[in-house]
Design a protein around this motif. Structure first.
Motif, PDB file in Angstrom:
ATOM      1  N   TRP A 199       9.401   5.445   0.503  1.00  6.53           N
ATOM      2  CA  TRP A 199       8.116   5.780  -0.334  1.00  6.53           C
ATOM      3  C   TRP A 199       8.536   6.850  -1.422  1.00  6.53           C
ATOM      4  O   TRP A 199       9.271   7.574  -1.101  1.00  6.53           O
ATOM      5  CB  TRP A 199       6.988   5.828   0.223  1.00  6.53           C
ATOM      6  N   GLY A 200       7.880   6.767  -2.536  1.00  7.26           N
ATOM      7  CA  GLY A 200       8.241   7.984  -3.532  1.00  7.26           C
ATOM      8  C   GLY A 200       8.565   7.406  -4.999  1.00  7.26           C
ATOM      9  O   GLY A 200       8.256   6.274  -5.120  1.00  7.26           O
ATOM     10  N   SER A 201       9.494   8.152  -5.434  1.00  6.62           N
ATOM     11  CA  SER A 201       9.656   7.855  -7.019  1.00  6.62           C
ATOM     12  C   SER A 201      10.656   6.825  -6.984  1.00  6.62           C
ATOM     13  O   SER A 201      11.729   6.869  -6.320  1.00  6.62           O
ATOM     14  CB  SER A 201      10.188   9.127  -7.807  1.00  6.62           C
ATOM     15  N   ARG A 202      10.272   5.762  -7.790  1.00  6.97           N
ATOM     16  CA  ARG A 202      11.315   4.491  -7.739  1.00  6.97           C
ATOM     17  C   ARG A 202      12.742   5.214  -8.267  1.00  6.97           C
ATOM     18  O   ARG A 202      13.616   4.608  -7.868  1.00  6.97           O
ATOM     19  CB  ARG A 202      10.810   3.357  -9.041  1.00  6.97           C
ATOM     20  N   SER A 203      12.823   5.941  -9.263  1.00  5.05           N
ATOM     21  CA  SER A 203      14.262   6.263  -9.958  1.00  5.05           C
ATOM     22  C   SER A 203      14.912   7.179  -8.754  1.00  5.05           C
ATOM     23  O   SER A 203      16.118   7.817  -9.191  1.00  5.05           O
ATOM     24  CB  SER A 203      13.791   7.109 -11.206  1.00  5.05           C
ATOM     25  N   TYR A 204      14.116   7.911  -7.504  1.00  9.11           N
ATOM     26  CA  TYR A 204      14.937   8.644  -6.687  1.00  9.11           C
ATOM     27  C   TYR A 204      14.892   7.759  -5.415  1.00  9.11           C
ATOM     28  O   TYR A 204      15.207   8.368  -4.412  1.00  9.11           O
ATOM     29  CB  TYR A 204      13.889   9.896  -6.588  1.00  9.11           C
ATOM     30  N   GLY A 205      14.770   6.468  -5.486  1.00  9.41           N
ATOM     31  CA  GLY A 205      15.101   5.656  -3.998  1.00  9.41           C
ATOM     32  C   GLY A 205      13.731   5.221  -3.574  1.00  9.41           C
ATOM     33  O   GLY A 205      13.813   4.763  -2.344  1.00  9.41           O
ATOM     34  N   GLY A 206      12.626   5.527  -3.994  1.00 12.32           N
ATOM     35  CA  GLY A 206      11.200   5.219  -3.491  1.00 12.32           C
ATOM     36  C   GLY A 206      10.909   4.014  -3.337  1.00 12.32           C
ATOM     37  O   GLY A 206      10.000   3.819  -2.871  1.00 12.32           O
ATOM     38  N   LYS A 207      11.314   3.271  -4.355  1.00  7.18           N
ATOM     39  CA  LYS A 207      11.357   1.767  -4.266  1.00  7.18           C
ATOM     40  C   LYS A 207      12.451   0.967  -4.170  1.00  7.18           C
ATOM     41  O   LYS A 207      13.630   1.222  -4.535  1.00  7.18           O
ATOM     42  CB  LYS A 207      10.480   1.349  -5.555  1.00  7.18           C
ATOM     43  N   ASN A 208      12.599  -0.364  -3.482  1.00  7.62           N
ATOM     44  CA  ASN A 208      13.631  -1.055  -3.331  1.00  7.62           C
ATOM     45  C   ASN A 208      13.201  -2.552  -3.321  1.00  7.62           C
ATOM     46  O   ASN A 208      12.284  -3.068  -2.669  1.00  7.62           O
ATOM     47  CB  ASN A 208      14.405  -1.004  -1.892  1.00  7.62           C
ATOM     48  N   ASN A 209      13.419  -3.310  -4.353  1.00  7.43           N
ATOM     49  CA  ASN A 209      12.820  -4.615  -4.771  1.00  7.43           C
ATOM     50  C   ASN A 209      13.476  -5.662  -3.792  1.00  7.43           C
ATOM     51  O   ASN A 209      13.079  -6.720  -3.277  1.00  7.43           O
ATOM     52  CB  ASN A 209      13.543  -5.144  -6.231  1.00  7.43           C
TER      53      ASN A 209
END
Length: 204
Positions: A116-126
């Motif tokens: 979890w967290g900011s997508r551009s910091y690794g908080g999202k993974n498709n």
């Protein structure tokens, strides 16, 4: 009473105290000092000693019952300080937490990873829904990306591409040679993988 554990992010400091379970939280960001606090009656007890990971402006604490609580930077739920969307997945059986500057990864007993967290910091993974983050042995992070080592010696990276969030070239090369990875190391913006043949592969 005197503090018994301290962990800090770039702009905030957390101070755990023994009794009555008070946690104080200071923010030195301009223009003035702020303070937040809660007592043991307001929050469930923290681990003794607590396992705390910090991002740039957020914290995650792994309690001794295997659950995780977070606080600090949230920016309307897009940073690691807000874990509401994954709370049901980190309410038990978490064994470790890893962080980037604005995201967290929780490793569970069943060897899955919750992020979890900011997508551009690794908080999202498709690819997470496709089982990419299953059978995980270890997770390593830098400032804006994560790399997971799987039980079969393969790896998977996610987060910012320029920080090593894409490792497809490396994984394809290793797969074609039948090489497995023993350990992954990180700098602030890159990863290095040590293989069973003694070779080192880098990306980021």
């Amino acid at each position: 009473s005197s503090p018994w554990a301290v962990n800090c992010s770039r702009s905030r400091l957390g101070d755990f105290k023994e009794s009555p379970g008070i946690f104080k939280f200071w923010n030195w960001s301009a223009p003035r000092l702020r303070r937040w606090s809660w007592t043991a009656n307001d929050r469930p007890p923290l681990a003794n000693p607590p396992k705390v990971r910090s991002g740039r402006e957020e914290f995650a604490c792994l309690r001794d019952n295997g659950s995780v609580i977070t606080w600090g930077g949230s920016n309307r739920g897009t940073l690691g300080g807000n874990s509401n969307k994954v709370q049901k997945h980190i309410s038990s059986d978490v064994v470790n937490i890893v962080s980037t500057l604005n995201a967290f990864a929780a490793i569970k007993q069943n060897k899955t990873v919750v992020i979890w967290g900011s997508r551009s910091y690794g908080g999202k993974n498709n690819s997470q829904e496709k089982g990419t983050l299953d059978n995980i042995k270890e997770v390593v992070s830098n400032e804006r990306a994560f790399t997971a080592i799987k039980e079969d010696g393969t790896i998977f990276s996610w987060g910012h591409k320029s920080y090593g969030g894409k490792s497809k070239t490396v994984t394809k090369t290793l797969a074609s040679k039948g090489i497995v990875i023993n350990k992954v190391y990180s700098t602030s913006a890159a990863f290095a993988a040590l293989t069973n043949t003694g070779e080192v592969y880098v990306w980021g």
